[in-house]
Design a protein around this motif. Structure first.
Motif, PDB file in Angstrom:
ATOM      1  N   GLN A  94      -4.653   1.120  -8.302  1.00 24.43           N
ATOM      2  CA  GLN A  94      -5.339  -0.162  -8.434  1.00 24.43           C
ATOM      3  C   GLN A  94      -4.459  -1.337  -7.993  1.00 24.43           C
ATOM      4  O   GLN A  94      -4.959  -2.360  -7.510  1.00 24.43           O
ATOM      5  CB  GLN A  94      -5.747  -0.345  -9.901  1.00 24.43           C
ATOM      6  N   TYR A 110       1.974   1.597  -3.774  1.00 21.10           N
ATOM      7  CA  TYR A 110       0.964   1.924  -4.795  1.00 21.10           C
ATOM      8  C   TYR A 110      -0.128   2.886  -4.316  1.00 21.10           C
ATOM      9  O   TYR A 110      -0.938   3.346  -5.133  1.00 21.10           O
ATOM     10  CB  TYR A 110       0.316   0.639  -5.318  1.00 21.10           C
ATOM     11  N   GLY A 111      -0.190   3.143  -3.005  1.00 21.53           N
ATOM     12  CA  GLY A 111      -1.165   4.089  -2.490  1.00 21.53           C
ATOM     13  C   GLY A 111      -2.575   3.756  -2.917  1.00 21.53           C
ATOM     14  O   GLY A 111      -3.027   2.620  -2.787  1.00 21.53           O
ATOM     15  N   ARG A 112      -3.259   4.740  -3.469  1.00 18.24           N
ATOM     16  CA  ARG A 112      -4.650   4.531  -3.872  1.00 18.24           C
ATOM     17  C   ARG A 112      -4.764   3.897  -5.251  1.00 18.24           C
ATOM     18  O   ARG A 112      -5.860   3.729  -5.781  1.00 18.24           O
ATOM     19  CB  ARG A 112      -5.411   5.855  -3.839  1.00 18.24           C
ATOM     20  N   SER A 133       0.826  -1.202   0.000  1.00 16.37           N
ATOM     21  CA  SER A 133       0.000   0.000   0.000  1.00 16.37           C
ATOM     22  C   SER A 133       0.864   1.258   0.000  1.00 16.37           C
ATOM     23  O   SER A 133       0.508   2.279  -0.603  1.00 16.37           O
ATOM     24  CB  SER A 133      -0.919  -0.025   1.228  1.00 16.37           C
ATOM     25  N   THR A 140      -2.633  -1.706  -5.488  1.00 18.34           N
ATOM     26  CA  THR A 140      -2.751  -2.025  -4.057  1.00 18.34           C
ATOM     27  C   THR A 140      -3.771  -3.147  -3.877  1.00 18.34           C
ATOM     28  O   THR A 140      -3.499  -4.163  -3.238  1.00 18.34           O
ATOM     29  CB  THR A 140      -3.186  -0.775  -3.250  1.00 18.34           C
ATOM     30  N   THR A 141      -4.937  -2.966  -4.460  1.00 13.29           N
ATOM     31  CA  THR A 141      -6.002  -3.969  -4.333  1.00 13.29           C
ATOM     32  C   THR A 141      -5.628  -5.260  -5.045  1.00 13.29           C
ATOM     33  O   THR A 141      -5.808  -6.357  -4.510  1.00 13.29           O
ATOM     34  CB  THR A 141      -7.325  -3.407  -4.902  1.00 13.29           C
TER      35      THR A 141
END
Ligand code: HEC
Ligand code: HEC
Length: 250
Positions: free
Chosen positions: A133, A129-131, A126, A135-136
């Motif tokens: 895609q 890649y932060g917010r 996280s 990350t998910t």
């Protein structure tokens, strides 16, 4: 990007850390000049997001070894996995104090919820890649892989958790191997290495453009989810863990 990177050179680190005095202080402690843990040092961090600083593939074996090492030094599963990844990622990631993830040990200070190795590794993902895609994508795959894979890898004393929960993971391991929960240390140490390394592998694949998710929701869980999950007919539950690990079908 060039300018931001410059902020993090050794020399600039020392300048930010208070110039020659800090340099002497650092040398005196025997710490490497790049250590992010120098007391009193202020480091000018580049503007977030930092994905651009993940610019060469992670050394997966090194991540595994570091995670095992930090677990062995008493950091716990979550901090151990997180610390191994951020140190392998290097600056600026390595400036984040790893103790932020210490709470994750044993599923959240012993509560047995999310496995700390996943939690710590996921925090590092996280952070990269932060917010975005990825990350998910990466963490979803890590959860799925963890749930379905006999862990730790490369040992006969392994078990499938069928869940990302520490509680299920430990109890299934006790059931499968005859070991006691209080004997989990070496097992969780090895598992922490495996999980951190897996996260590194997925991040390398994302970077190389070769990432392909291989652990979709099972057909059984999907059937429950489609009815009970958000937007389904019942719309009265949340989560993609295997329903069957806790509920009987009906
Ligand atoms: C076609 C829609 C549908 C599917 C598929 C479905 N359910 Fe249900 N489920 C229901 C309905 C409707 C109820 C409500 C029953 C009631 O309130 O009397 C229910 C109730 C429940 C309950 C509440 C306790 C109970 O037994 O009444 C649980 C837990 C549950 N389902 C779990 C699951 C699981 C696990 C699966 C997959 C194996 C699943 N459901 C699949 C429609 C579905
Ligand atoms: C880790 C265990 C666990 C997993 C996995 C799990 N549940 Fe549950 N579920 C619970 C618990 C605990 C409750 C609350 C039951 C209670 O307090 O009576 C609950 C409640 C529910 C209820 C409401 C039950 C009721 O009596 O009305 C539904 C519906 C439900 N879950 C569906 C699902 C579905 C669908 C899945 C899979 C996508 C799932 N659950 C996965 C533990 C779990």
């Amino acid at each position: 990007m060039e300018e931001k990177k410059k902020v993090l050179t050794r020399r600039d680190f020392l300048v930010s850390a208070g110039g020659a005095v800090a340099g002497i202080a650092l040398a005196g402690t025997g710490l490497g000049l790049l250590t992010p843990h120098a007391e009193g040092a202020t480091v000018e961090l580049p503007e977030y997001p930092w994905e651009q600083y993940f610019d060469k593939p992670l050394d997966v074996q090194k991540v595994q070894d570091l995670a095992v090492q930090y677990f062995g030094e008493g950091n716990g599963c979550a901090e151990g996995a997180f610390r191994a990844l951020i140190e392998a990622l290097g600056e600026p990631f390595s400036y984040v104090p790893s103790q932020i993830m210490n709470f994750g040990k044993a599923g959240g200070v012993g509560w047995g919820t999310l496995c700390g190795a996943i939690n710590g590794a996921a925090a590092a993902v996280s952070l990269v890649y932060g917010r975005g895609q990825a990350t998910t994508l990466v963490i979803n795959e890590l959860m799925g892989w963890y749930s379905e894979t006999a862990l730790p890898l490369n040992t006969t004393e392994s078990s499938v958790a069928n869940s990302p929960l520490c509680h299920a993971s430990i109890s299934n391991w006790c059931k499968a191997t005859g070991n006691k929960a209080s004997e989990r240390g070496p097992r969780c140490k090895a598992l922490t290495g495996d999980v951190a390394a897996r996260a590194a592998l997925y991040m390398n694949q994302i970077q190389a453009g070769t990432f392909v998710p291989a652990h979709p929701m099972s057909a059984e869980t999907k059937a429950c989810y489609d009815c009970h999950g958000p937007g389904g007919r019942m719309d009265d539950s949340l989560g993609t863990m295997s329903c069957g690990s806790c509920h009987d079908g009906h």
